[in-house]
Design an enzyme around this catalytic site. Structure first.
Site, PDB file in Angstrom:
ATOM      1  N   SER A 138      28.152  16.744   5.731  1.00 38.93           N
ATOM      2  CA  SER A 138      26.945  16.132   6.288  1.00 38.93           C
ATOM      3  C   SER A 138      27.280  14.977   7.219  1.00 38.93           C
ATOM      4  O   SER A 138      28.279  14.271   7.029  1.00 38.93           O
ATOM      5  CB  SER A 138      26.059  15.611   5.141  1.00 38.93           C
ATOM      6  N   TYR A 162      22.404  15.839  12.277  1.00 37.49           N
ATOM      7  CA  TYR A 162      20.995  15.522  12.469  1.00 37.49           C
ATOM      8  C   TYR A 162      20.742  15.322  13.958  1.00 37.49           C
ATOM      9  O   TYR A 162      21.554  14.713  14.658  1.00 37.49           O
ATOM     10  CB  TYR A 162      20.615  14.240  11.722  1.00 37.49           C
ATOM     11  N   THR A 188      20.326  20.170  11.624  1.00 38.31           N
ATOM     12  CA  THR A 188      19.177  20.000  10.731  1.00 38.31           C
ATOM     13  C   THR A 188      17.988  19.452  11.512  1.00 38.31           C
ATOM     14  O   THR A 188      18.091  18.416  12.162  1.00 38.31           O
ATOM     15  CB  THR A 188      19.525  19.066   9.565  1.00 38.31           C
ATOM     16  N   LYS A 278      19.028  24.523  11.042  1.00 39.51           N
ATOM     17  CA  LYS A 278      18.754  24.411   9.606  1.00 39.51           C
ATOM     18  C   LYS A 278      17.397  23.741   9.376  1.00 39.51           C
ATOM     19  O   LYS A 278      17.161  22.643   9.871  1.00 39.51           O
ATOM     20  CB  LYS A 278      19.859  23.601   8.928  1.00 39.51           C
ATOM     21  N   HIS A 302      14.931  22.146   2.625  1.00 40.58           N
ATOM     22  CA  HIS A 302      15.698  20.950   2.266  1.00 40.58           C
ATOM     23  C   HIS A 302      15.678  20.723   0.752  1.00 40.58           C
ATOM     24  O   HIS A 302      15.693  19.578   0.276  1.00 40.58           O
ATOM     25  CB  HIS A 302      15.139  19.715   2.985  1.00 40.58           C
TER      26      HIS A 302
END
Length: 406
Positions: A138, A162, A188, A278, A302
């Site tokens: 992540s 992100y 994401t 995602k 999520h």
């Protein structure tokens, strides 16, 4: 009882049944071996991890309706057995994002992972490497891109990004991931703002965590976690900063509700490897992501940690698959806790599955060894279910092998 013919026990036979094992000094190995499924690992994790850290994993947004419904939906799916099908062996290997995986599932990206267990992403990536499956790091991971690459040099590594309003920082992260050998980018898109996670609020959970009398007392019952926390380096978003002092600033600048599909197209131009979007749950968003250049989609809510009452990922699979066609790869996450769940998702249209909470329960239960145990348990469940369903390979799993019950 009066009809039973009595005799003295056969001493030799009785002795052959007595196989007492000497106590093992490796208590971690003993407790992990006793776990029969991921739920057992969750029980161990809850016992060994402070409440705030455990609930950060275990909890979800709002009233946790989405997370609860995800489990209910999986419970309602029937797997259909095929008798006398001659399936002596089931091949669990598959191909995803242009490369092989020994199993049809990988490890999902998770943030603040070393808060759950100090081995964190290093333990997870090494366990994934041993199992021959992808590990996803992540943006908000607690080990850096370079640290994970060094820890698991032979493993498949994916990077989760992100969509960030600071394009220069996003560009640098993408370039670092490519340079370190990460082959797939998971972008994401379901976090324009952070979800309202009430368990964290009630626990006084903050990032970085604050040491109060309550948290110290809670951790004191878990001496291994406490010892690891005190004797290892501080928690930080390691790919973004060298210190935990600026974590609130990073979090506040991470999310931006003004981002749109043009930002996704910019990332697509930047990243030369496989790119998956995602957080897709609707046909409209699936079509837009495909048009923006995505190679694949991750159908995900999520884990119920963002919008409570959002659609259930498993239920969205069929519609998304129909929208993008059979050629586009689809990964599913959210709610996976067993090999039966993985098989159901593959039958429903997913090409691959990511495990988040299931991986973290293993990590909290026993570090890298706990992650390996979680992978082992899930793999065995997938194999047994496939054999009972007469499926010789992952390609044999389709909609005809499940029945959905309301």
């Amino acid at each position: 009882m009066g009809n039973l013919k009595r005799q003295l026990p056969d001493v030799a036979e009785l002795l052959s049944l007595m196989k007492f094992k000497l106590p093992s000094a490796n208590r971690r190995a003993v407790r992990l071996a006793a776990a029969a499924d991921v739920w057992d690992l969750r029980t161990i994790a809850k016992r060994r991890t402070p409440t705030a850290a455990f609930d950060y994993v275990d909890g979800a947004a709002g009233r946790e309706i989405t997370a609860t419904r995800a489990r209910q939906v999986f419970h309602s799916v029937e797997l259909l057995p095929r008798i006398l099908h001659g399936t002596a062996h089931s091949d669990l290997s598959t191909t995803i994002a242009g490369a092989p995986s020994a199993l049809p599932f990988g490890i999902a990206p998770t943030g603040f992972t070393r808060f759950m267990h100090s081995e964190g992403e290093i333990g997870g990536s090494r366990a994934a490497q041993k199992a021959g499956i992808p590990f996803s790091l992540s943006t908000m991971g607690t080990r850096s891109i370079e640290e994970v690459a060094a820890a698991a040099p032979e493993g498949r590594k994916w990077f989760q990004l992100y969509l960030w309003k600071d394009r220069e920082k996003s560009k640098k992260l993408v370039e670092r991931a490519a340079a370190a050998g990460f082959d797939t980018l998971l972008v994401t898109v379901d976090t324009p703002v952070a979800g309202q996670r009430l368990r964290d609020a009630r626990n006084g959970m903050k990032i970085p965590p604050e040491l109060t009398l309550k948290t110290v007392l809670d951790a004191s019952y878990r001496p291994e976690w406490w010892y690891n926390f005190l004797t290892t380096d501080s928690l930080k978003f390691a790919s973004l900063s060298d210190t935990s002092a600026d974590l609130p600033t990073i979090i506040n600048s991470m999310f931006d509700s003004s981002l749109d599909f043009e930002d996704l197209r910019w990332i697509r131009e930047l990243w030369k490897g496989k790119l998956f979007v995602k957080g897709v749950l609707t046909t409209e968003d699936a079509a837009k992501a495909k048009a923006a250049g995505a190679d694949g989609l991750v159908v995900s809510n999520h884990g119920g940690r963002q919008l409570d009452r959002a659609p259930i990922a498993f239920e969205a699979l069929s519609e998304v698959r129909a929208e993008v066609g059979p050629e586009m790869e689809i990964i599913m996450d959210s709610g996976i806790m067993s090999g039966a769940d993985i098989v159901a998702a593959l039958c429903a249209g997913a090409d691959f599955v990511l495990i988040g909470r299931a991986y973290l329960y293993g990590l909290m239960a026993g570090g890298e060894e706990g992650v390996s145990r979680a992978i082992e348990l899930l793999a065995k469940e997938v194999e047994v279910n496939m054999q009972l369903m007469g499926a010789a390979s992952i390609k044999d799993l389709d909609e005809s092998l499940i029945r959905r019950r309301s």
